[in-house]
Scaffold this motif. Structure first.
Motif, PDB file in Angstrom:
ATOM      1  N   THR A 109       0.833  -1.208   0.000  1.00 51.08           N
ATOM      2  CA  THR A 109       0.000   0.000   0.000  1.00 51.08           C
ATOM      3  C   THR A 109       0.866   1.255   0.000  1.00 51.08           C
ATOM      4  O   THR A 109       0.550   2.238  -0.666  1.00 51.08           O
ATOM      5  CB  THR A 109      -0.942   0.028   1.214  1.00 51.08           C
ATOM      6  OG1 THR A 109      -0.173   0.034   2.428  1.00 51.08           O
ATOM      7  CG2 THR A 109      -1.887  -1.168   1.212  1.00 51.08           C
ATOM      8  N   THR A 110       1.974   1.212   0.734  1.00 53.33           N
ATOM      9  CA  THR A 110       2.877   2.362   0.777  1.00 53.33           C
ATOM     10  C   THR A 110       3.537   2.571  -0.583  1.00 53.33           C
ATOM     11  O   THR A 110       3.610   3.701  -1.087  1.00 53.33           O
ATOM     12  CB  THR A 110       3.951   2.152   1.855  1.00 53.33           C
ATOM     13  OG1 THR A 110       3.321   1.794   3.088  1.00 53.33           O
ATOM     14  CG2 THR A 110       4.762   3.415   2.072  1.00 53.33           C
ATOM     15  N   TYR A 111       4.024   1.498  -1.158  1.00 52.28           N
ATOM     16  CA  TYR A 111       4.656   1.565  -2.484  1.00 52.28           C
ATOM     17  C   TYR A 111       3.686   2.139  -3.515  1.00 52.28           C
ATOM     18  O   TYR A 111       4.025   3.062  -4.270  1.00 52.28           O
ATOM     19  CB  TYR A 111       5.107   0.164  -2.897  1.00 52.28           C
ATOM     20  CG  TYR A 111       5.524   0.039  -4.344  1.00 52.28           C
ATOM     21  CD1 TYR A 111       6.825   0.329  -4.749  1.00 52.28           C
ATOM     22  CD2 TYR A 111       4.610  -0.383  -5.310  1.00 52.28           C
ATOM     23  CE1 TYR A 111       7.199   0.223  -6.071  1.00 52.28           C
ATOM     24  CE2 TYR A 111       4.977  -0.495  -6.640  1.00 52.28           C
ATOM     25  CZ  TYR A 111       6.273  -0.192  -7.019  1.00 52.28           C
ATOM     26  OH  TYR A 111       6.627  -0.304  -8.339  1.00 52.28           O
ATOM     27  N   ASN A 112       2.479   1.603  -3.565  1.00 51.17           N
ATOM     28  CA  ASN A 112       1.506   2.056  -4.550  1.00 51.17           C
ATOM     29  C   ASN A 112       1.163   3.530  -4.363  1.00 51.17           C
ATOM     30  O   ASN A 112       1.055   4.293  -5.336  1.00 51.17           O
ATOM     31  CB  ASN A 112       0.231   1.209  -4.464  1.00 51.17           C
ATOM     32  CG  ASN A 112       0.420  -0.183  -5.034  1.00 51.17           C
ATOM     33  OD1 ASN A 112       1.379  -0.462  -5.745  1.00 51.17           O
ATOM     34  ND2 ASN A 112      -0.486  -1.082  -4.696  1.00 51.17           N
ATOM     35  N   LEU A 113       0.978   3.928  -3.117  1.00 43.49           N
ATOM     36  CA  LEU A 113       0.613   5.322  -2.855  1.00 43.49           C
ATOM     37  C   LEU A 113       1.750   6.267  -3.231  1.00 43.49           C
ATOM     38  O   LEU A 113       1.516   7.334  -3.817  1.00 43.49           O
ATOM     39  CB  LEU A 113       0.240   5.475  -1.381  1.00 43.49           C
ATOM     40  CG  LEU A 113      -0.410   6.797  -0.975  1.00 43.49           C
ATOM     41  CD1 LEU A 113      -1.690   7.042  -1.761  1.00 43.49           C
ATOM     42  CD2 LEU A 113      -0.701   6.801   0.524  1.00 43.49           C
ATOM     43  N   LEU A 114       2.979   5.890  -2.913  1.00 42.61           N
ATOM     44  CA  LEU A 114       4.122   6.713  -3.308  1.00 42.61           C
ATOM     45  C   LEU A 114       4.226   6.835  -4.819  1.00 42.61           C
ATOM     46  O   LEU A 114       4.476   7.926  -5.355  1.00 42.61           O
ATOM     47  CB  LEU A 114       5.402   6.109  -2.733  1.00 42.61           C
ATOM     48  CG  LEU A 114       5.623   6.296  -1.235  1.00 42.61           C
ATOM     49  CD1 LEU A 114       6.674   5.316  -0.730  1.00 42.61           C
ATOM     50  CD2 LEU A 114       6.033   7.731  -0.916  1.00 42.61           C
TER      51      LEU A 114
END
Length: 227
Positions: A109-114
């Protein structure tokens, strides 16, 4: 402090977001909220005049749609990413599916949001991105919760590495060094003393202070219980 600046809070129906949302509102931010379940954030959005967007951030295309939604209405200045999950247990006893679940919730989720928000911030040369790691990611070890530790350590490493790549964007990694005082934790541990836990409001105020500060490219903040 953040008057009129657009801030996105993910996991908007969760326990930490419950404290982060009003803290950002009091600081004057224009709020956008995201959660996979609309009913979890509807009341919170109404109370602060926020706009909402339903998104599953384990899917890159939904994270990108969320970023476009915000950008159509205001330049996205900051993100407070509260999505995550916890699991404990002995490594050799864990189901292999737990690996995917921990990495999806905490890292993917962090990767995608970044990937979704950083292009906008980088083009403008400014922005703020905060994410929640965990005590084991600060200390480097988490016996009894190995997969959780792996996921949160990777999250922290991702943000630490990006501060050397993305100009103008400041990153904040928050490390709760103990149990958060949430309703779920109180139900799960009825015999524990919550006065020894970390108040989500304390984390929220620290995040707002970091978002309001000037200068610096990376902040790492371990937050310890009161006793």
């Amino acid at each position: 402090m953040l008057q009129g600046k657009a801030f996105l809070v993910t996991g908007a129906g969760g326990a930490l977001a419950r404290a982060v949302i009003p803290a950002l509102h009091r600081a004057g931010a224009r709020l956008f909220l995201s959660d996979p379940r609309p009913e979890r954030m509807a009341e919170r959005a109404q109370g602060v005049g926020a706009e909402t967007f339903v998104a599953d951030l384990t899917r890159l295309e939904e994270a990108e749609a969320l970023a476009r939604f915000v950008e159509r209405q205001a330049p996205l200045h900051g993100v407070v990413h509260t999505v995550g999950g916890f699991a404990a247990g002995r490594f050799l006893d864990s189901d292999p599916g737990l690996y995917d679940w921990m990495l999806d919730l905490n890292l993917r989720t962090t990767y995608n949001l970044l990937r979704a928000v950083l292009p906008y911030m980088e083009r403008r040369g400014e922005g703020f991105f905060a994410a929640i790691a965990a005590g084991p990611a600060w200390t480097g070890t988490g016996p009894g919760r190995v997969l959780y530790t792996v996921a949160k350590t990777a999250l922290a490493s991702l943000l630490r590495s990006l501060q050397g790549e993305v100009e103008g964007v400041r990153f904040l990694v928050v490390y709760p060094m103990g149990t958060l005082d949430t309703e779920a934790n109180r139900r799960a541990m009825p015999e524990a003393d919550p006065s020894r836990w970390i108040a989500p409001e304390f984390l929220a105020e620290a995040i707002v202070l970091a978002a309001s500060a000037r200068g610096g490219r990376l902040l790492e903040l371990p937050i310890y219980p009161p006793t």
